[in-house]
Design a protein around this motif. Structure first.
Motif, PDB file in Angstrom:
ATOM      1  N   ILE A  92       0.834  -1.206   0.000  1.00 41.78           N
ATOM      2  CA  ILE A  92       0.000   0.000   0.000  1.00 41.78           C
ATOM      3  C   ILE A  92       0.872   1.261   0.000  1.00 41.78           C
ATOM      4  N   ALA A  93       1.992   1.211   0.718  1.00 45.26           N
ATOM      5  CA  ALA A  93       2.903   2.355   0.730  1.00 45.26           C
ATOM      6  C   ALA A  93       3.464   2.617  -0.660  1.00 45.26           C
ATOM      7  N   GLU A  94       3.815   1.547  -1.371  1.00 44.36           N
ATOM      8  CA  GLU A  94       4.370   1.711  -2.722  1.00 44.36           C
ATOM      9  C   GLU A  94       3.338   2.332  -3.660  1.00 44.36           C
TER      10      GLU A  94
ATOM     11  N   VAL B 272       3.012   6.414   5.318  1.00 41.85           N
ATOM     12  CA  VAL B 272       3.189   5.408   6.379  1.00 41.85           C
ATOM     13  C   VAL B 272       1.920   5.287   7.222  1.00 41.85           C
ATOM     14  N   THR B 273       1.322   6.419   7.582  1.00 38.81           N
ATOM     15  CA  THR B 273       0.118   6.409   8.416  1.00 38.81           C
ATOM     16  C   THR B 273      -1.043   5.731   7.706  1.00 38.81           C
ATOM     17  N   ARG B 274      -1.243   6.059   6.431  1.00 36.66           N
ATOM     18  CA  ARG B 274      -2.331   5.442   5.671  1.00 36.66           C
ATOM     19  C   ARG B 274      -2.152   3.933   5.590  1.00 36.66           C
ATOM     20  N   SER B 275      -0.924   3.494   5.302  1.00 36.97           N
ATOM     21  CA  SER B 275      -0.653   2.057   5.184  1.00 36.97           C
ATOM     22  C   SER B 275      -0.963   1.342   6.490  1.00 36.97           C
TER      23      SER B 275
ATOM     24  N   MET C 243     -10.525  -2.773   0.267  1.00 34.94           N
ATOM     25  CA  MET C 243      -9.200  -2.153   0.319  1.00 34.94           C
ATOM     26  C   MET C 243      -8.595  -2.057  -1.081  1.00 34.94           C
ATOM     27  N   ALA C 244      -8.783  -3.110  -1.869  1.00 39.57           N
ATOM     28  CA  ALA C 244      -8.247  -3.103  -3.233  1.00 39.57           C
ATOM     29  C   ALA C 244      -8.896  -2.003  -4.068  1.00 39.57           C
ATOM     30  N   ILE C 245     -10.203  -1.814  -3.888  1.00 29.65           N
ATOM     31  CA  ILE C 245     -10.923  -0.813  -4.684  1.00 29.65           C
ATOM     32  C   ILE C 245     -10.659   0.599  -4.175  1.00 29.65           C
TER      33      ILE C 245
ATOM     34  N   LEU D 182      -8.302   3.326  -6.275  1.00 29.81           N
ATOM     35  CA  LEU D 182      -8.385   4.787  -6.284  1.00 29.81           C
ATOM     36  C   LEU D 182      -7.048   5.413  -6.654  1.00 29.81           C
ATOM     37  N   ASP D 183      -5.958   4.860  -6.113  1.00 29.23           N
ATOM     38  CA  ASP D 183      -4.624   5.357  -6.475  1.00 29.23           C
ATOM     39  C   ASP D 183      -4.404   5.241  -7.980  1.00 29.23           C
TER      40      ASP D 183
END
Length: 321
Positions: free
Chosen positions: A112-114, A152-155, A205-207, A212-213
């Motif tokens: 997720i961070a990447e 980092v916080t979001r991940s 989470m994937a969506i 979204l990213d």
């Protein structure tokens, strides 16, 4: 711990990672290219980090984001590959439940961070091409630091609930995990509880995160391409496209296998399990290996510094000899 009977609920003290199902006789040979890719990953990303952190001329937003990407790649590959090689070469597949959850946490956090870093890099490219006069004002080192903290916080916030969901499950089937590393759905499927919430949390989470990213990155590049093709000079258009080429290659390497793996695991029941596991292994090996190569070859400033580093090392080696 021996596999438990299907009707007996137990607390899994350990799991046994079995490797790639159906390819047990070839594990020793499969591990050789995996090990070589891991060595290239360590060397390439470490060199990239060293050059960016020590060369003051590279302390610009684009290169700072590249250093964040290299850090995420190192975390992802180092979390998975050493244990993977131990399973292949020494059949050392035993892993404690706590260690399995820890590995799962860092794998998904890195992923997720990447994705978030790639989105930040797309925003960086958008500003430098579509609004260059405000580039240095908008993307200061302070802003980049805050963006890194937000990544980092979001991940952490998205992945921590997965740990909680897995810890709430009751296990009554087996402690044999047909994989080379601990992955959320792989563990959840060993439970005798209803894992609908685990499945839908993963889908959401994937969506909402990865999807979204990807959409925002696509929009950024839509605006970038529109701005580029409006430039009057052909040389200016080529130069602008060149500044985005390396990032675009990295985006394709990251999202293409990610989405394929996600949909194949949930909807591709006709795909053999060993193919899915092999793809999952290649996913944590190939992008982290290729990312520093792509940036090192296609980014003139980084390539120049890499050549300078090797020239200094060769000169020192010659003098010492």
């Amino acid at each position: 711990m021996m596999p438990a009977d299907n009707r007996t609920i137990f607390d899994p003290l350990t799991y046994i990672l079995t490797g790639i199902p159906g390819t047990e006789d070839s594990h020793v040979w499969i591990a050789i290219p995996f090990c070589l890719m891991y060595v290239v990953t360590l060397f390439g990303n470490s060199l990239l980090l060293f050059i960016i952190l020590t060369e003051r001329s590279l302390h610009e937003p684009m290169y700072l984001f590249v250093s964040m990407l290299a850090t995420a790649d190192l975390l992802l590959s180092t979390t998975t590959v050493p244990k993977m090689l131990a399973v292949f070469w020494f059949r050392a597949g035993e892993i404690s439940f706590a260690a399995c959850l820890t590995q799962m946490f860092f794998i998904h956090v890195s992923f997720i961070a990447e994705s978030a870093i790639l989105l930040a890099m797309a925003f960086d490219r958008y500003v430098v091409i579509c609004d260059p006069l405000r580039y240095t004002i908008m993307l200061t080192k302070s802003v980049i630091g805050k963006m890194g903290l937000a990544v980092v916080t979001r991940s952490f916030c998205f992945i921590f609930p997965l740990i909680f969901l897995v810890k709430q499950l009751k296990f009554c089937r087996t402690n044999l995990l047909p994989h080379t590393y601990c992955e959320h759905m792989g563990i959840a499927r060993l439970s005798c509880d209803d894992i609908t919430i685990n499945v839908w949390y993963g889908v959401a989470m994937a969506i909402l995160v990865i999807g979204l990213d990807a959409v925002l990155i696509a929009l950024s590049y839509g605006f970038i391409l529109r701005a580029v093709f409006r430039l009057p000079s052909k040389d200016a258009r080529l130069k602008s496209l060149r500044t985005c080429s390396s990032h675009f290659c990295v985006i394709l390497m990251f999202y293409t296998p990610a989405f394929f793996s996600f949909f194949a695991h949930r909807f591709g029941h006709i795909i053999p399990g060993y193919i899915l596991t092999l793809l999952a292994n290649l996913y944590v090996l190939i992008p982290p290996m290729l990312n520093p190569i792509v940036y090192g070859v296609t980014t003139k400033e980084i390539l120049k510094q890499v050549i300078n580093v090797f020239q200094r090392w060769c000169r020192r080696s010659f003098l010492l000899s």
